[in-house]
Design an enzyme around this catalytic site. Structure first.
Site, PDB file in Angstrom:
ATOM      1  N   SER A  24       0.856  -1.193   0.000  1.00 20.98           N
ATOM      2  CA  SER A  24       0.000   0.000   0.000  1.00 20.98           C
ATOM      3  C   SER A  24       0.885   1.233   0.000  1.00 20.98           C
ATOM      4  CB  SER A  24      -0.888   0.014   1.248  1.00 20.98           C
ATOM      5  OG  SER A  24      -1.541   1.268   1.390  1.00 20.98           O
TER       6      SER A  24
ATOM      7  N   TYR B 101      -2.500  -0.861   9.820  1.00 17.92           N
ATOM      8  CA  TYR B 101      -2.464  -1.216   8.403  1.00 17.92           C
ATOM      9  C   TYR B 101      -1.184  -0.729   7.746  1.00 17.92           C
ATOM     10  CZ  TYR B 101      -4.112  -1.627   3.547  1.00 17.92           C
ATOM     11  OH  TYR B 101      -4.252  -1.950   2.214  1.00 17.92           O
TER      12      TYR B 101
END
Length: 261
Positions: A144, A157
């Protein structure tokens, strides 16, 4: 550019039941790969496999939880017994828990790391052990852009994705002697069920495109969300012959949102 080296290759894809993982399955199968689609959501996986099978793609479902080391190793062996040697691995399984650090629970932190980092380790290790004697293969981890850009309420995350990205670079360095390439694709905001769940029911995605100064979040210069297919096509390039001299690379697919150098 026509991509080569994918047709008739066995590709194992985790997180295959929805979102980016499902798009990767479709893209690789559409290029002629024989795909082992892996997900812990048995029902959603069966739906995806049935759909792609009806379209004439070579896709077989393998229900599994990437958090469990021993079953993952058994899974890799079963895929090779049933489909042939794994030549492509795509780590696309991921989970998201949001919230301020002081409000995150141990369970939330542990689950995010167990899937996003631990799962990448378990599956990559199991597949790499089988690729090494053959001295060929390509591994891609879907990370990400949050791995390189701090995000409010996304600490678990972002940290887990940073861990999986750096792990993949280290793996690539160790496997380079065997001709095995390891790369990373780092999406930004992508129109997936995960993003929709984070924003909330009926949320206006324009706020993602525009950015939020209050949250120190830059918008998306290209003025649009990514499609899962955008990310899948980047993955397909990195596992193809056309990326034969690319390894340990992190390809950002975020419309410029990270202002990445």
């Amino acid at each position: 550019m026509e991509l080569t080296g994918i047709e008739s290759t066995v590709a194992l894809v985790t997180g295959a039941a929805r979102g980016i993982g499902a798009a990767v399955v479709e893209t690789l199968a559409g290029a002629g790969a024989h795909v082992a689609a892996v997900d812990r959501d048995f029902e959603a996986l069966a739906t995806v496999v049935t759909k792609f099978g009806a379209e004439g793609f070579h896709v077989r479902g393998y229900p599994a939880d990437v958090c469990d080391s021993e079953p993952v190793d058994a899974l890799a062996g079963r895929v090779e017994d049933e489909l042939g040697p794994i030549g492509i691995l795509v780590n696309a399984a991921g989970v998201l828990h949001t919230g301020r650090v002081v409000e995150l629970s141990d369970r939330q932190w542990d689950e995010v790391f167990s899937v996003n980092a631990g799962g990448v380790f378990h599956v990559s290790r199991a597949v790499a052990r089988r690729m090494i004697p053959r001295r060929r293969g390509a591994i891609v981890t879907v990370a990400s852009n949050a791995a390189g850009v701090p995000r409010t309420e996304m600490s678990a995350y972002a940290a887990s994705k940073a861990a999986s990205a750096q792990f993949t670079r280290c793996l690539g360095l160790e496997l380079a002697d065997y001709g095995i390439r390891c790369n990373i694709v780092s999406p930004g905001s992508t129109d997936t069920p995960m993003l929709r769940s984070m924003l909330g029911e009926g949320a206006d995605t324009r706020q993602v495109v525009e950015g939020s100064p209050a949250a120190y979040r830059v918008g998306i210069p290209l003025r649009k969300l990514a499609r899962p297919q955008d990310v899948a096509e980047a993955v397909a390039y990195l596992v193809s012959d056309q990326a034969g001299h690319v390894t340990m690379h992190d390809l950002y697919v975020d419309g410029g949102a990270a202002l990445h150098v």
